[in-house]
Design an enzyme around this catalytic site. Structure first.
Site, PDB file in Angstrom:
ATOM      1  CD  GLU A   1      46.232 105.305 -69.439  1.00 45.81           C
ATOM      2  OE1 GLU A   1      45.490 104.367 -69.711  1.00 45.81           O
ATOM      3  OE2 GLU A   1      47.106 105.248 -68.549  1.00 45.81           O
TER       4      GLU A   1
ATOM      5  CB  CYS B   1      55.672 102.293 -74.772  1.00 47.79           C
ATOM      6  SG  CYS B   1      57.398 102.192 -74.230  1.00 47.79           S
TER       7      CYS B   1
ATOM      8  CB  CYS C   1      58.025  96.610 -69.765  1.00 49.53           C
ATOM      9  SG  CYS C   1      59.363  97.763 -70.073  1.00 49.53           S
TER      10      CYS C   1
ATOM     11  CB  CYS D   1      54.087  97.908 -69.060  1.00 50.09           C
ATOM     12  SG  CYS D   1      53.504  99.505 -69.627  1.00 50.09           S
TER      13      CYS D   1
HETATM   14  S1  SF4 Z   1      56.927 100.236 -68.529  1.00 48.53           S
HETATM   15 FE1  SF4 Z   1      58.086  99.700 -70.375  1.00 48.53          FE
HETATM   16  S2  SF4 Z   1      56.514  99.318 -71.981  1.00 48.53           S
HETATM   17 FE2  SF4 Z   1      55.512 100.425 -70.281  1.00 48.53          FE
HETATM   18  S3  SF4 Z   1      55.599 102.585 -70.884  1.00 48.53           S
HETATM   19 FE3  SF4 Z   1      57.392 102.182 -69.562  1.00 48.53          FE
HETATM   20  S4  SF4 Z   1      59.061 101.635 -70.972  1.00 48.53           S
HETATM   21 FE4  SF4 Z   1      57.120 101.488 -72.107  1.00 48.53          FE
END
Ligand code: SF4
Length: 379
Positions: A112, A132, A136, A139
């Site tokens: 994205e 990722c 988190c 997220c």
């Molecule tokens: S918020 Fe955390 S899980 Fe989401 S993209 Fe950023 S580092 Fe990665």
């Protein structure tokens, strides 16, 4: 079962290296490198400068589209080199002018990127990885894990793709999309180099955001000084909690990086670069948005050359976190301000365009296969 995400994704450092087994990728190369490339393939330096102009200024998506080059040479080179542009798979426009693109990579993955207009500004929020590993909890991207790190041309392409989609020149770039940029430092720095050198941006218009990866902040500073000569981009650290226990609940990987050590590394960055650090704080209703959290945050950051950005949470389907009320956000901001912490509230943009990071990709992954949108060739 080991629930910890891997922290050693492959970092692709240079477009030529990324394409060692396939065609050479030209996007990401500077004018001197394109001139050298043209000379190495039997053309004049002038042809190299034309390539540079068409790739960066005109946004040519293929060698074939660079019609000022000799046709026979374009045909000869077609199997040996390509510009390296991504494919626009989906476009989502919000009522506030924000545009989100889902871009397809050559190996069939998707990322994205978001264009956020604001007055004279157009900020591009770019991804640095496909997925990722940081997991988190709030997220959507973190839910799917990591597929791979992006190469330089795949990062630079996002800025070009937004420029074409929104028909405006981007003024700012923030590495706040999918992925943890500090797990892909070399490609991120090479992309910053390219954005400044080839697209005329200034480092001060670029922000690199991290949730914190042990030992990488000193490496980032060192390599930035080596590669860019100075480190003038803004470092944004996603804090999201004023203490270690709550931070680990929200960011599982934080267990490996105590908050004190993270702040100490940030202080070193301030000393090395002379630039203040931005601290990002997503406010989750009833979780980290109480005035006592604001007081603890103010205590933690007292005397620190920094700025706090408060962001009201954008809900995702997979988690039960709530968006805090505007009153709660304002009370948090005032508590920090009263304690002399530089603070602002970031306006939520694109709420009707799958605004949270990773939402669009996950929604479309669950839907029938998206078809590529036609790529506009330069005039
Ligand atoms: S918020 Fe955390 S899980 Fe989401 S993209 Fe950023 S580092 Fe990665």
């Amino acid at each position: 079962m080991n629930s910890e995400p891997p922290l050693n994704p492959v970092a692709v450092t240079h477009p030529m290296e990324a394409s060692a087994a396939g065609p050479e990728i030209l996007l990401g190369l500077g004018q001197a490198e394109l001139v050298a490339w043209a000379l190495a393939h039997g053309q004049s330096a002038f042809r190299g400068r034309q390539l540079h102009d068409w790739i960066y200024a005109k946004g040519a998506a293929s060698l074939e589209a660079i019609t000022v080059l000799p046709k026979a040479w374009r045909q000869e080179m077609a199997s040996r080199a390509e510009v390296g542009r991504l494919t626009v798979l989906h476009r989502s426009d919000a009522r506030d002018g924000t545009t989100k693109l889902l871009l397809g990579t050559a190996d069939g993955l998707s990322i994205e990127t978001v264009g956020i207009p604001s007055g004279d500004r157009l900020t591009v929020c770019v991804s640095s990885q496909v997925g990722c590993p940081m997991a988190c909890r709030f997220c959507a991207t973190g839910k799917g894990g990591l597929q791979r790190s992006l190469a330089v041309h795949e990062i630079v392409d996002q800025v070009l793709s937004i420029r074409e989609a929104m028909e405006r020149r981007p003024s700012h770039v923030v590495f706040m999309g999918m992925g943890e940029p500090l797990l892909n430092i070399d490609a991120v720095l090479a992309a910053i180099d390219c954005l400044c050198r080839d697209l005329g941006m200034a480092q001060r218009q670029i922000t690199v955001s991290t949730v914190g990866v042990p030992s990488t902040l000193p490496t980032l500073a060192e390599r930035a000084l080596d590669r860019l000569g100075r480190a003038q981009f803004t470092l944004a650290v996603s804090l999201h909690a004023p203490d270690q226990r709550l931070r680990e609940e929200l960011i599982p990987t934080a267990h490996a990086y105590p908050i004190g050590a993270l702040l100490e590394d940030c202080r070193r960055m301030v000393t090395l670069t002379g630039r203040r650090v931005s601290f990002e704080y997503i406010l989750l209703g009833g979780v980290n948005d109480h005035p006592r959290h604001a007081e603890a945050l103010a205590k933690l950051l007292r005397g620190f050359q920094s700025h706090v950005n408060l962001i009201a949470y954008n809900p995702i389907e997979e988690e039960n976190f709530q968006r805090p009320s505007p009153e709660r956000v304002e009370a948090f901001r005032l508590t920090l301000q009263d304690r002399r912490i530089a603070v602002s509230v970031r306006a939520s943009r694109g709420l009707d365009a799958d605004a949270a990071c990773g939402q669009l990709r996950r929604r479309l992954a669950a839907a029938p296969q998206a078809s590529p949108l036609p790529v506009q060739e330069p005039a």
